[in-house]
Design a protein around this motif. Structure first.
Motif, PDB file in Angstrom:
ATOM      1  N   LYS A  11      -6.954 -26.120 -37.319  1.00  0.00           N
ATOM      2  CA  LYS A  11      -6.220 -24.916 -37.764  1.00  0.00           C
ATOM      3  C   LYS A  11      -7.211 -23.849 -38.238  1.00  0.00           C
ATOM      4  O   LYS A  11      -8.281 -23.714 -37.642  1.00  0.00           O
ATOM      5  CB  LYS A  11      -5.208 -25.312 -38.846  1.00  0.00           C
ATOM      6  N   HIS A  95       1.897 -25.013 -30.530  1.00  0.00           N
ATOM      7  CA  HIS A  95       1.943 -25.667 -31.844  1.00  0.00           C
ATOM      8  C   HIS A  95       3.054 -25.038 -32.683  1.00  0.00           C
ATOM      9  O   HIS A  95       3.311 -23.842 -32.594  1.00  0.00           O
ATOM     10  CB  HIS A  95       0.590 -25.529 -32.546  1.00  0.00           C
ATOM     11  N   GLU A 167       5.577 -33.475 -32.527  1.00  0.00           N
ATOM     12  CA  GLU A 167       5.259 -33.180 -33.918  1.00  0.00           C
ATOM     13  C   GLU A 167       6.514 -32.699 -34.652  1.00  0.00           C
ATOM     14  O   GLU A 167       6.839 -31.509 -34.601  1.00  0.00           O
ATOM     15  CB  GLU A 167       4.178 -32.091 -33.993  1.00  0.00           C
ATOM     16  N   GLY A 173       1.866 -31.489 -42.440  1.00  0.00           N
ATOM     17  CA  GLY A 173       1.265 -31.021 -43.689  1.00  0.00           C
ATOM     18  C   GLY A 173       2.086 -31.331 -44.922  1.00  0.00           C
ATOM     19  O   GLY A 173       1.833 -30.808 -46.002  1.00  0.00           O
ATOM     20  N   SER A 213       1.197 -35.466 -40.478  1.00  0.00           N
ATOM     21  CA  SER A 213       0.716 -36.283 -41.597  1.00  0.00           C
ATOM     22  C   SER A 213       0.156 -37.639 -41.178  1.00  0.00           C
ATOM     23  O   SER A 213       0.353 -38.633 -41.876  1.00  0.00           O
ATOM     24  CB  SER A 213       1.815 -36.455 -42.659  1.00  0.00           C
ATOM     25  N   GLY A 235      -4.625 -31.974 -41.268  1.00  0.00           N
ATOM     26  CA  GLY A 235      -5.338 -32.109 -42.537  1.00  0.00           C
ATOM     27  C   GLY A 235      -6.381 -33.216 -42.572  1.00  0.00           C
ATOM     28  O   GLY A 235      -7.527 -33.001 -42.993  1.00  0.00           O
TER      29      GLY A 235
HETATM   30  P1  PGA Z   1      -1.018 -32.561 -40.317  1.00  0.00           P
HETATM   31  O1  PGA Z   1      -0.924 -31.514 -39.098  1.00  0.00           O
HETATM   32  O2  PGA Z   1      -1.750 -33.769 -39.801  1.00  0.00           O
HETATM   33  O3  PGA Z   1      -1.796 -31.824 -41.385  1.00  0.00           O
HETATM   34  O4  PGA Z   1       0.372 -32.870 -40.737  1.00  0.00           O
HETATM   35  C1  PGA Z   1      -0.655 -31.944 -37.800  1.00  0.00           C
HETATM   36  C2  PGA Z   1      -0.579 -30.763 -36.872  1.00  0.00           C
HETATM   37  O5  PGA Z   1      -0.121 -29.692 -37.286  1.00  0.00           O
HETATM   38  O6  PGA Z   1      -0.988 -30.843 -35.697  1.00  0.00           O
END
Ligand code: PGA
Length: 249
Positions: A11, A95, A167, A173, A213, A235
């Motif tokens: 990101k 995304h 996702e 997140g 996550s 993350g």
């Molecule tokens: P995350 O993000 O692992 O921080 O939840 C995943 C993503 O947005 O691809």
């Protein structure tokens, strides 16, 4: 057997020096890892540093987005030729943060997917429902629509490189993860949409990643699910140790 793909989505984090630091620490941790494919998708300005750092390693580099036109007056955008020129092999498309905050639609996802495949990039197309849609029992409808529109007018031959990431937006997140079973159900639906669009053969070999996550603590349970062909990690991919632990679940 589908070879799993573990992808990092950085990101809007890290400057080029941070990217170099990451690879200096990360590459030794995964140096002999061949079970899974590894891809890191940094911000655009970090791409040359990332490609240089990961040269002759088992880690591929991808962009986080792209424009579908080859070139033109599109201020702020990046083309497939630009991604290829700096050494990218992969690109994330659609995304949920692009969909939520930057006006990405099912139609622009389709245009980008066609352009990425045409250019020879491996696209990672993201789909997933928001919390209200899940709570209203609309998850299947949303996934069906997103897949149908994303895959529109693309031949099975062209789609050979396609990767999809499921996702659920409520899991991104937030520390909330879909259970392996819940993800597996969504993946089956996505696979059946891929079968309708491209035929059973391609659907069987299509890799469907889970994202939302993913952490070292839950990676094994998720990756052990037969329907889950890898992970898209936000993350927890920023730290070399934690991303390496996920890769080696
Ligand atoms: P995350 O993000 O692992 O921080 O939840 C995943 C993503 O947005 O691809």
């Amino acid at each position: 057997m589908r070879k799993k793909l573990i992808a990092a989505n950085w990101k809007m984090y890290k400057v080029p020096d941070d990217a170099r630091d990451f690879f200096r620490n990360f590459l030794p941790l995964v140096a002999d890892h061949s079970r899974d494919e590894i891809v890191v998708c940094p911000p655009f300005v970090d791409l040359p540093a990332a490609v240089e750092s990961a040269k002759s390693s088992n880690v591929a580099i991808g962009g986080q987005d792209m424009h579908w036109e080859k070139e033109g007056a599109f201020t702020g955008e990046v083309s497939t030729a630009m991604l290829l020129a700096v050494g990218c092999t992969h690109v994330i498309i659609g995304h949920s943060e692009r969909r939520q905050y930057f006006g990405e639609t099912d139609d622009t996802v389709n245009l980008k997917l066609k352009a990425a495949l045409e250019a020879g990039l491996t696209p990672i197309v993201c789909v997933g429902e928001v919390l209200e849609e899940r709570e209203a029992g609309l998850t299947d409808d949303v996934l069906r629509r997103q897949c149908l529109r994303a895959f529109h007018a693309i031949s099975a031959k062209k789609a050979a490189k396609l990767v999809v990431a499921y996702e659920p937006v409520w899991a991104i997140g937030t520390g909330k993860t879909a259970t392996p079973q819940l993800a597996a159900d969504a993946h089956q639906l996505i696979r059946s949409e891929a079968a309708k669009a491209f035929g059973e053969k391609l659907a069987d070999s299509l890799r469907i990643l889970y994202g939302g996550s993913v952490k070292p603590e839950n990676a094994k349970a998720l990756m052990s699910e037969e329907e889950i062909d890898g992970a898209l990690v936000g993350g927890a991919s920023l730290d070399p140790k934690s991303f390496a632990a996920i890769v080696k679940y």
